[in-house]
Design a protein around this motif. Structure first.
Motif: not given
Lengths: 555, 105
Positions: A474-481, A512-516
């Motif tokens: 979740g952290l990574f996706t948020a920063v990347m997006l 992404a965070a919840f599914i992960g």
């Protein structure tokens, strides 16, 4: 469609952060004497409170939570103080001034997270935690990895938010008080360090309460003055405003036009609010779950009332400030035409304070705006310092064997370091485009902090592996997006088109965070996972009943 | 908390009543605010004209203004409804559970 999205993006980024619309280059104003006198009174008073609080701050528990002795009403006021930043006061009234109805849409988004915090988070958080939300997230999971991740999420959120506040405060103070930018930033940083290091949570709480009271009183006075002008008739206020700016201001404009952005923003605001470390920390300052729930009730009332006031203030500014030669920026008008006001649209409320109350009231509102910034940065720094000392130092490095005094000392050092970082970043980012910063902070809070916290309280099958992988995802996706999105990729890095088309990544990164977390928990068949699932029942009983919860310390 | 204590509280009918009543209540109220807010957002996204309709033929005030203010008031009212029931009914049940847990110690 693209055009509408761009309008949406431009508007919302202008909104999230006051200084953004105050403009990159701000002209230093003449010294504002009544404002400085009132500001000195505020600083003197709050330093007095800090001295009083310092004598009552002896243990780590006092430092982090004011000994758990704050009442629900006081905490509700302090939460409102934390949440009603200068950015929301000036930004939302500025948005109403500029776009009318769209400002109301924005306020509603900021408010609706609060009932959800009450129904699902507040009481359990109070029953399970001690000083930080990582206490709750790591309650039955492995301390090291969960604390490290939660502390990273907290520190990232706090530093991003601090940068936004510092740059905004420098520009605002420059404009309101005629102080030089660097001096303004250093002054905010030093005062904040003094409040937090010496007075801990007790001083921070009272600074928040006083500031919330001043802000609500000032805004009430302005709204009443505006309404008195129209014999307390909303129809005549709206009728005069539409004569000035056209009938469009009464209808939704371009703020919410694309459903994906709209839902993504809604998720960021709701779950982000429930994942902000400085807000979550406030729930440990009250004695028990009952006071925690009362805090949210009062906070929601104050914040909702405040947003209704900002709506009236924005319309009042349309009538009294727009086209008023006294507030017109002639230099800008000569270049751009139209009726630009001095300092940009976010100064609408400040000019209105002058229009309804003269120099004296302008001074009051300016001092309140400064007080607001000080209060918000103090709360943020305390939350960041707690993540460093309580989660990283005491739990990860010392493996839970640090004594309270050493932990408090680390916390104070961390406060000074964070304060210095805030000052340096504030100066370094003076002329940078930082419109993405608060959005990124909310996205990280919603995508990393909130899912772990929420699932640790409600989902029995959560395991350490699931929380660490999903939370990091979740952290990574948020920063990347955010980096690949329109604000950083196009506006800052200068590329022609964004790789990720939406400004708010929350819909995707929270998913992404919840599914992960779900996937890597259910496929975790290790022995430690079985123990963690086994430990849920004891945690659940404590979270529901408060049996075994941290009590208030006797004073 | 010892394992036997956890088991005994879990089997306490008061605990089961508290958890089932409070969960149902909290999730119902959560659903209420989510439905209201997301209906508002989707209405704005798909039919922005609706909220821009004037209240009456010669009025300037649009439907959106009372609706927006009503959502703010609704959010606050829901917190009030929750706190009221939690302070009386749920706290009374919690107290019973705590008393019983103390007896069993």
């Amino acid at each position: 469609m693209l055009g509408r999205i761009l309008v949406f993006i431009a508007l919302s980024s202008a909104m999230l952060f006051a200084a953004d619309a105050i403009g990159g280059m701000v002209e230093k104003q003449a010294l504002n004497v009544p404002a400085i006198i009132m500001f000195l009174l505020f600083v003197g008073g709050t330093l007095g409170i800090t001295y009083w609080a310092a004598k009552r701050t002896k243990t780590a528990k006092d430092f982090y939570t004011a000994g758990g002795s704050i009442t629900g009403f006081q905490n509700g006021m302090a939460i409102a103080g934390d949440y009603m930043s200068a950015a929301s006061f000036l930004g939302i009234s500025g948005l109403v001034y500029m776009k009318g109805y769209d400002g109301l849409i924005y306020s509603i988004g900021f408010l609706v997270g609060w009932p959800i915090i009450l129904f699902l988070v507040a009481e359990q958080l109070r029953n399970l935690g001690k000083y930080t939300f990582a206490d709750v997230a790591s309650y039955r999971l492995r301390q090291m990895p969960i604390r490290s991740l939660a502390a990273s999420g907290s520190i990232a959120t706090v530093i991003l938010y601090l940068i936004a506040q510092m740059v905004g405060s420098g520009k605002l103070i420059q404009l309101l008080f005629g102080l030089q930018y660097e001096i303004a930033v250093i002054l905010v940083g030093v005062l904040m360090i003094l409040y937090v290091v010496f007075g801990g949570m007790l001083a921070t709480t009272w600074v928040q309460i006083i500031k919330a009271f001043l802000l609500l009183s000032g805004a009430t006075f302005m709204a009443v003055a505006v309404m008195a002008h129209f014999d307390f008739s909303f129809s005549s206020l709206f009728a005069t405003a539409t004569e000035m700016k056209g009938i469009e201001i009464m209808s939704p404009g371009g703020l919410v036009s694309d459903p994906v952005s709209a839902i993504s923003l809604a998720i960021a605001l709701m779950f982000g609010t429930a994942g902000l470390p400085h807000i979550l920390m406030r729930f440990f300052t009250v004695g028990d779950a009952k006071e925690a729930r009362k805090s949210v009730f009062y906070a929601t009332g104050f914040i909702g009332y405040f947003y209704i006031l900002t709506f009236i203030i924005g319309f009042g500014a349309i009538v009294m400030v727009f086209k008023n030669p006294e507030y017109l920026d002639l230099a800008k008008q000569a270049v751009e035409g139209g009726y630009p006001i001095l300092g940009g649209n976010n100064m609408a409320a400040v000019h209105l304070s002058h229009a309804v109350g003269g120099d004296f009231f302008l001074g009051f509102i300016s001092a309140v705006a400064f007080a607001t910034i000080l209060a918000v940065v103090s709360g943020l720094t305390l939350a960041g310092a707690s993540a460093i000392s309580h989660d990283l130092y005491a739990s990860v490095i010392k493996k839970g064997k640090a004594d309270g005094i050493a932990e408090m000392k680390v916390s104070k050092i961390a406060t000074i370091v964070l304060g210095l970082i805030a000052i340096l970043m504030g100066i370094a980012f003076e002329n940078q485009n930082i419109a993405f910063v608060v959005g990124l902070a909310f996205a990280i809070a919603a995508s990393a902090n909130f899912p772990i916290l929420f699932l640790s309280m409600f989902w029995k099958k959560l395991t350490t592996r699931g929380a660490v992988i999903g939370g990091s995802l979740g952290l990574f996706t948020a920063v990347m997006l955010v980096i690949l999105g329109p604000i950083v990729w196009v506006d800052i890095l200068g590329n022609a088109e964004a790789i990720f088309p939406y400004k708010y990544p929350a819909l995707f990164s929270v998913s992404a965070a919840f599914i992960g977390i779900w996937f890597f928990s259910i496929t975790d068949s290790s022995d430690s996972a079985a123990e963690e699932i086994e430990a849920f029942d004891a945690q659940y009983v404590r979270s529901q009943t408060g049996i075994g919860a941290e009590g208030a310390s006797g004073h | 908390m010892r394992k036997e204590q956890v088991e005994s509280i879990k089997n306490d009918p008061n605990f089961q009543e508290l958890v089932s009543k409070r969960s149902r209540f909290a999730w119902t109220l959560t659903a209420a605010i989510l439905i209201v807010y997301f209906s508002f957002i989707l209405l704005l996204a798909y039919s922005p004209g609706t909220l821009g309709t004037p209240l009456s033929e010669d009025a300037v005030t649009t439907v959106g203004i009372p609706v927006g203010v009503a959502i703010i008031v609704f959010a606050f009212a829901l917190t009030g409804i929750y706190v009221r029931r939690a302070n009386s009914e749920f706290d009374a049940l919690t107290q019973k559970i705590k008393d019983k847990a103390k007896e069993n110690e």
